[in-house]
Design a protein around this motif. Structure first.
Motif, PDB file in Angstrom:
ATOM      1  N   ALA A 129      17.262 -19.905  -4.924  1.00  0.00           N
ATOM      2  CA  ALA A 129      15.855 -19.564  -5.121  1.00  0.00           C
ATOM      3  C   ALA A 129      15.744 -18.259  -5.904  1.00  0.00           C
ATOM      4  CB  ALA A 129      15.149 -19.433  -3.780  1.00  0.00           C
ATOM      5  N   SER A 130      14.826 -18.216  -6.859  1.00  0.00           N
ATOM      6  CA  SER A 130      14.704 -17.055  -7.744  1.00  0.00           C
ATOM      7  C   SER A 130      14.061 -15.855  -7.062  1.00  0.00           C
ATOM      8  CB  SER A 130      13.896 -17.438  -8.987  1.00  0.00           C
ATOM      9  OG  SER A 130      12.611 -17.924  -8.629  1.00  0.00           O
ATOM     10  N   LYS A 131      13.371 -16.067  -5.951  1.00  0.00           N
ATOM     11  CA  LYS A 131      12.750 -14.965  -5.206  1.00  0.00           C
ATOM     12  C   LYS A 131      12.591 -15.385  -3.750  1.00  0.00           C
ATOM     13  CE  LYS A 131       9.060 -15.127  -7.788  1.00  0.00           C
ATOM     14  NZ  LYS A 131       7.700 -14.856  -8.346  1.00  0.00           N
ATOM     15  N   PRO A 132      12.402 -14.437  -2.839  1.00  0.00           N
ATOM     16  CA  PRO A 132      12.187 -14.789  -1.433  1.00  0.00           C
ATOM     17  C   PRO A 132      10.859 -15.510  -1.225  1.00  0.00           C
ATOM     18  CG  PRO A 132      12.817 -12.476  -1.668  1.00  0.00           C
ATOM     19  CD  PRO A 132      12.497 -12.975  -3.040  1.00  0.00           C
ATOM     20  N   ILE A 133      10.813 -16.310  -0.187  1.00  0.00           N
ATOM     21  CA  ILE A 133       9.564 -16.909   0.279  1.00  0.00           C
ATOM     22  C   ILE A 133       9.080 -16.080   1.460  1.00  0.00           C
ATOM     23  CG2 ILE A 133       8.505 -18.922   1.358  1.00  0.00           C
ATOM     24  CD1 ILE A 133      10.412 -20.659  -0.261  1.00  0.00           C
ATOM     25  N   SER A 134       7.852 -15.581   1.356  1.00  0.00           N
ATOM     26  CA  SER A 134       7.303 -14.666   2.350  1.00  0.00           C
ATOM     27  C   SER A 134       6.187 -15.354   3.127  1.00  0.00           C
ATOM     28  CB  SER A 134       6.764 -13.408   1.659  1.00  0.00           C
ATOM     29  OG  SER A 134       6.194 -12.528   2.588  1.00  0.00           O
ATOM     30  N   LEU A 135       6.388 -15.538   4.425  1.00  0.00           N
ATOM     31  CA  LEU A 135       5.391 -16.142   5.296  1.00  0.00           C
ATOM     32  C   LEU A 135       4.622 -15.026   5.988  1.00  0.00           C
ATOM     33  CD1 LEU A 135       7.633 -18.931   6.892  1.00  0.00           C
ATOM     34  CD2 LEU A 135       6.197 -19.074   4.850  1.00  0.00           C
ATOM     35  N   VAL A 136       3.325 -14.965   5.722  1.00  0.00           N
ATOM     36  CA  VAL A 136       2.480 -13.889   6.248  1.00  0.00           C
ATOM     37  C   VAL A 136       1.508 -14.487   7.257  1.00  0.00           C
ATOM     38  CG1 VAL A 136       0.832 -12.075   5.675  1.00  0.00           C
ATOM     39  CG2 VAL A 136       2.655 -12.655   4.058  1.00  0.00           C
ATOM     40  N   TYR A 137       1.498 -13.931   8.462  1.00  0.00           N
ATOM     41  CA  TYR A 137       0.632 -14.420   9.527  1.00  0.00           C
ATOM     42  C   TYR A 137      -0.437 -13.372   9.813  1.00  0.00           C
ATOM     43  CZ  TYR A 137       4.907 -17.157  10.140  1.00  0.00           C
ATOM     44  OH  TYR A 137       6.016 -17.942   9.939  1.00  0.00           O
ATOM     45  N   ILE A 138      -1.699 -13.828   9.860  1.00  0.00           N
ATOM     46  CA  ILE A 138      -2.830 -12.921  10.067  1.00  0.00           C
ATOM     47  C   ILE A 138      -3.627 -13.373  11.282  1.00  0.00           C
ATOM     48  CG2 ILE A 138      -4.989 -12.054   9.064  1.00  0.00           C
ATOM     49  CD1 ILE A 138      -3.709 -12.373   6.312  1.00  0.00           C
ATOM     50  N   HIS A 139      -4.010 -12.390  12.103  1.00  0.00           N
ATOM     51  CA  HIS A 139      -4.748 -12.648  13.338  1.00  0.00           C
ATOM     52  C   HIS A 139      -6.179 -12.145  13.165  1.00  0.00           C
ATOM     53  CE1 HIS A 139      -5.330 -11.087  17.756  1.00  0.00           C
ATOM     54  NE2 HIS A 139      -6.108 -12.099  17.487  1.00  0.00           N
ATOM     55  N   LYS A 140      -7.167 -13.080  13.200  1.00  0.00           N
ATOM     56  CA  LYS A 140      -8.564 -12.685  13.025  1.00  0.00           C
ATOM     57  C   LYS A 140      -9.454 -13.065  14.202  1.00  0.00           C
ATOM     58  CE  LYS A 140      -8.959 -12.386   7.983  1.00  0.00           C
ATOM     59  NZ  LYS A 140      -9.716 -12.843   6.791  1.00  0.00           N
ATOM     60  N   PHE A 176       6.572  -5.767   2.813  1.00  0.00           N
ATOM     61  CA  PHE A 176       7.174  -6.563   1.734  1.00  0.00           C
ATOM     62  C   PHE A 176       6.276  -6.683   0.499  1.00  0.00           C
ATOM     63  CE2 PHE A 176       8.856  -8.866   5.652  1.00  0.00           C
ATOM     64  CZ  PHE A 176      10.023  -8.134   5.702  1.00  0.00           C
ATOM     65  N   ASP A 177       5.113  -5.981   0.487  1.00  0.00           N
ATOM     66  CA  ASP A 177       4.201  -6.114  -0.650  1.00  0.00           C
ATOM     67  C   ASP A 177       4.813  -5.635  -1.957  1.00  0.00           C
ATOM     68  OD1 ASP A 177       1.995  -7.427   0.251  1.00  0.00           O
ATOM     69  OD2 ASP A 177       0.573  -5.833  -0.198  1.00  0.00           O
ATOM     70  N   GLY A 178       5.748  -4.697  -1.900  1.00  0.00           N
ATOM     71  CA  GLY A 178       6.344  -4.179  -3.122  1.00  0.00           C
ATOM     72  C   GLY A 178       7.460  -5.038  -3.675  1.00  0.00           C
ATOM     73  N   LEU A 179       7.775  -6.145  -2.998  1.00  0.00           N
ATOM     74  CA  LEU A 179       8.869  -7.007  -3.429  1.00  0.00           C
ATOM     75  C   LEU A 179       8.343  -8.197  -4.226  1.00  0.00           C
ATOM     76  CD1 LEU A 179      10.877  -7.120  -0.066  1.00  0.00           C
ATOM     77  CD2 LEU A 179      11.284  -5.614  -2.031  1.00  0.00           C
ATOM     78  N   ASP A 180       9.136  -8.663  -5.154  1.00  0.00           N
ATOM     79  CA  ASP A 180       8.816  -9.875  -5.899  1.00  0.00           C
ATOM     80  C   ASP A 180       9.091 -11.057  -4.981  1.00  0.00           C
ATOM     81  OD1 ASP A 180       8.173 -11.677  -7.862  1.00  0.00           O
ATOM     82  OD2 ASP A 180      10.134 -11.568  -8.848  1.00  0.00           O
ATOM     83  N   ARG A 181       8.047 -11.760  -4.577  1.00  0.00           N
ATOM     84  CA  ARG A 181       8.180 -12.813  -3.579  1.00  0.00           C
ATOM     85  C   ARG A 181       7.118 -13.872  -3.783  1.00  0.00           C
ATOM     86  NH1 ARG A 181       4.617 -10.656   1.406  1.00  0.00           N
ATOM     87  NH2 ARG A 181       3.174  -9.410   0.184  1.00  0.00           N
ATOM     88  N   LEU A 182       7.310 -15.030  -3.201  1.00  0.00           N
ATOM     89  CA  LEU A 182       6.284 -16.067  -3.165  1.00  0.00           C
ATOM     90  C   LEU A 182       5.621 -15.993  -1.799  1.00  0.00           C
ATOM     91  CD1 LEU A 182       6.525 -19.708  -4.445  1.00  0.00           C
ATOM     92  CD2 LEU A 182       5.473 -19.217  -2.244  1.00  0.00           C
ATOM     93  N   LYS A 183       4.333 -15.701  -1.784  1.00  0.00           N
ATOM     94  CA  LYS A 183       3.611 -15.426  -0.539  1.00  0.00           C
ATOM     95  C   LYS A 183       2.860 -16.660  -0.052  1.00  0.00           C
ATOM     96  CE  LYS A 183      -0.009 -12.760  -0.727  1.00  0.00           C
ATOM     97  NZ  LYS A 183      -0.887 -11.569  -0.845  1.00  0.00           N
ATOM     98  N   ILE A 184       3.048 -16.975   1.240  1.00  0.00           N
ATOM     99  CA  ILE A 184       2.348 -18.079   1.890  1.00  0.00           C
ATOM    100  C   ILE A 184       1.654 -17.506   3.123  1.00  0.00           C
ATOM    101  CG2 ILE A 184       2.587 -20.308   3.027  1.00  0.00           C
ATOM    102  CD1 ILE A 184       5.122 -20.763   1.350  1.00  0.00           C
ATOM    103  N   VAL A 185       0.339 -17.652   3.201  1.00  0.00           N
ATOM    104  CA  VAL A 185      -0.450 -16.977   4.225  1.00  0.00           C
ATOM    105  C   VAL A 185      -1.056 -17.990   5.206  1.00  0.00           C
ATOM    106  CG1 VAL A 185      -2.416 -15.442   4.666  1.00  0.00           C
ATOM    107  CG2 VAL A 185      -1.002 -15.119   2.618  1.00  0.00           C
ATOM    108  N   PHE A 186      -0.938 -17.667   6.497  1.00  0.00           N
ATOM    109  CA  PHE A 186      -1.612 -18.418   7.551  1.00  0.00           C
ATOM    110  C   PHE A 186      -2.536 -17.469   8.300  1.00  0.00           C
ATOM    111  CE2 PHE A 186       2.219 -20.878   6.830  1.00  0.00           C
ATOM    112  CZ  PHE A 186       1.789 -22.194   6.931  1.00  0.00           C
ATOM    113  N   VAL A 187      -3.789 -17.886   8.497  1.00  0.00           N
ATOM    114  CA  VAL A 187      -4.757 -17.094   9.264  1.00  0.00           C
ATOM    115  C   VAL A 187      -5.047 -17.828  10.560  1.00  0.00           C
ATOM    116  CG1 VAL A 187      -7.065 -16.093   9.303  1.00  0.00           C
ATOM    117  CG2 VAL A 187      -5.769 -16.147   7.153  1.00  0.00           C
ATOM    118  N   ASP A 188      -4.662 -17.221  11.683  1.00  0.00           N
ATOM    119  CA  ASP A 188      -4.799 -17.854  12.993  1.00  0.00           C
ATOM    120  C   ASP A 188      -4.212 -19.262  12.993  1.00  0.00           C
ATOM    121  OD1 ASP A 188      -6.059 -15.662  14.199  1.00  0.00           O
ATOM    122  OD2 ASP A 188      -8.011 -16.257  13.399  1.00  0.00           O
ATOM    123  N   GLY A 189      -3.088 -19.408  12.320  1.00  0.00           N
ATOM    124  CA  GLY A 189      -2.382 -20.677  12.299  1.00  0.00           C
ATOM    125  C   GLY A 189      -2.868 -21.673  11.274  1.00  0.00           C
TER     126      GLY A 189
END
Length: 425
Positions: free
Chosen positions: A159-170, A77-90
């Protein structure tokens, strides 16, 4: 008392060290969820809806180790216009996330929301509680009681763009419990994207309240983290003429259990839950869906496709419940598997329970091997066996992917799916 004590002991072990504290508005819901969990106990193989899936590693006091997977692919989804919200290990990562400002939408973190009079108190744990009947869902109750963070989204318009929830495992031993609440006012429209492995063990609940005439679109990709253990729950409540569409693409993972519980409470509502998965080797993937029709002239679709090889296991448990008075219901359910060898398994339990007489409901489940005639046809035209198998696999999964309504998102998923198939040769 003898039956209750072992249940309570097991619950105490898994919640040991977790604080059941939060902002004022969620405290009551959390303590009620803990009481429900103590009464029902953690899931085991004797439970009707867990007989195909062992919940052991999802209910251990300590998360099993899972090595961090080095993924060299471009983020989905990186190529899409979106609002990104990131969680790292929760844990919310403010530096990697976008500003939580979006026209027509209010976004807050669960962990930092302290208002006593908050709209989310009418949703947090409420839809989850409704979803405990007639089937108990202990891991969802555990989540409501112990969630450490999540996102609260209130949508008042389109909403003007999607909301993107990104989960990262470290971390190799991370144990993430996230709870999201989403409220769509009448006529509102929102797309939510989710991707990433999240943690060594992941327990997520998303509760979505969709008011009259509102639309919620959800596309999720559970990617190539080989040692993922995840339990997700999606609870949705639909008002009159509202619309709900959810699609999940899953690849690899030791154990994945995706539950969807959808209530169609308003007339002329429509709901779709779809999924496609690729399983290889030590892979167990379980889709469990329960859709309740409790209004007139509503439609629901369940479309699930699984491709399995090298001993992978796929599970589908899907139910359509049509309550008395829910006339003119149109319920459709299909679950199919493509077994690429003789070692893999597909276990299906489709169900219909109908208490109205003016309905159209159907379900079907099939399992089979690759079409040898089609494979021969492609090979005869100079296509290698690997490429031909990929083409037939992609064609098989296409019915589920086609349930995605947004063409750009559909193209994104198909592109990534094609890449994953090529890597599996």
């Amino acid at each position: 008392m003898g039956d209750l004590a072992p249940k309570t002991d097991a619950v105490d072990m898994i919640i040991a060290g977790r604080e059941i504290t939060a902002s004022g508005w969620s405290q009551t819901a959390r303590h009620e969820a803990l009481s429900r969990l103590r009464a029902m106990g953690l899931p085991d193989r004797r439970d009707e809806y867990w007989k195909f899936t062992r919940p052991d590693t999802l209910t251990q006091a300590v998360a099993p180790e899972a090595a961090v997977f080095d993924n060299d692919e471009a983020p989905l989804f990186d190529g899409l216009d979106r609002l990104k919200i990131v969680f790292v290990d929760g844990v919310f990562d403010v530096g990697a996330s976008d500003d939580l400002t979006l026209e027509g939408v209010t976004i807050e973190r669960l962990a930092t929301s302290t208002s006593d009079l908050h709209w989310a108190r009418d949703i947090y744990g409420v839809l989850e509680t409704n979803g405990q009947t007639p089937v108990q869902r202990p891991l969802a109750a555990l989540n409501t009681a112990c969630a450490t963070d999540g996102i609260l989204i209130h949508v008042t318009g389109k909403a003007s763009k999607p909301i993107s929830l990104v989960y990262i495992h470290k971390s190799e031993t991370s144990d993430a419990i996230l709870h999201h609440c989403i409220k769509l006012d009448a006529g509102a429209d929102l797309t939510v994207l989710e991707n990433g492995p999240a943690a060594a063990r992941f327990n997520k609940v998303m509760e979505v309240d969709i008011a009259d005439g509102a639309a919620f679109h959800h596309v999720r990709a559970q990617g190539r983290d080989h040692e993922r253990r995840a339990a997700t729950h999606l609870f949705a409540r639909l008002g009159t003429e509202s619309h709900f569409n959810s699609f999940t693409l899953s690849v690899n993972g030791v154990l994945t259990r995706n539950e969807a519980v959808v209530e169609l409470n308003g007339n002329d509502a429509k709901a779709t839950v779809a999924g496609a998965c690729l399983g290889d080797g030590n892979f167990h993937h379980d889709d469990t869906v329960f859709i309740t029709h409790d209004a007139v002239n509503c439609q629901s679709r369940q479309v699930f496709k699984k491709v399995l090889r090298n001993g992978a296991v796929g599970v589908f448990q899907g139910k359509i419940l049509v309550k008395e008075g829910a006339q003119k219901t149109d319920g459709y359910q299909i679950s199919q598997s493509l077994l690429l060898d003789g070692d893999s398994q597909f276990l299906a339990k489709p169900e219909l329970e109908i208490y109205a007489d003016d309905v159209i409901c159907s379900h079907g489940s099939t399992s089979g091997a690759i079409d040898e005639d089609a494979l021969f046809y492609l090979r005869a035209r100079g296509i290698s066996e690997g490429e031909a198998t990929d083409l037939l696999t992609l064609s098989f999964l296409a019915e589920a992917v086609d349930e995605i309504e947004d063409e750009k998102l559909k193209e994104e998923i198909l592109t990534r799916l094609t890449s994953w198939l090529a890597r599996r040769r």
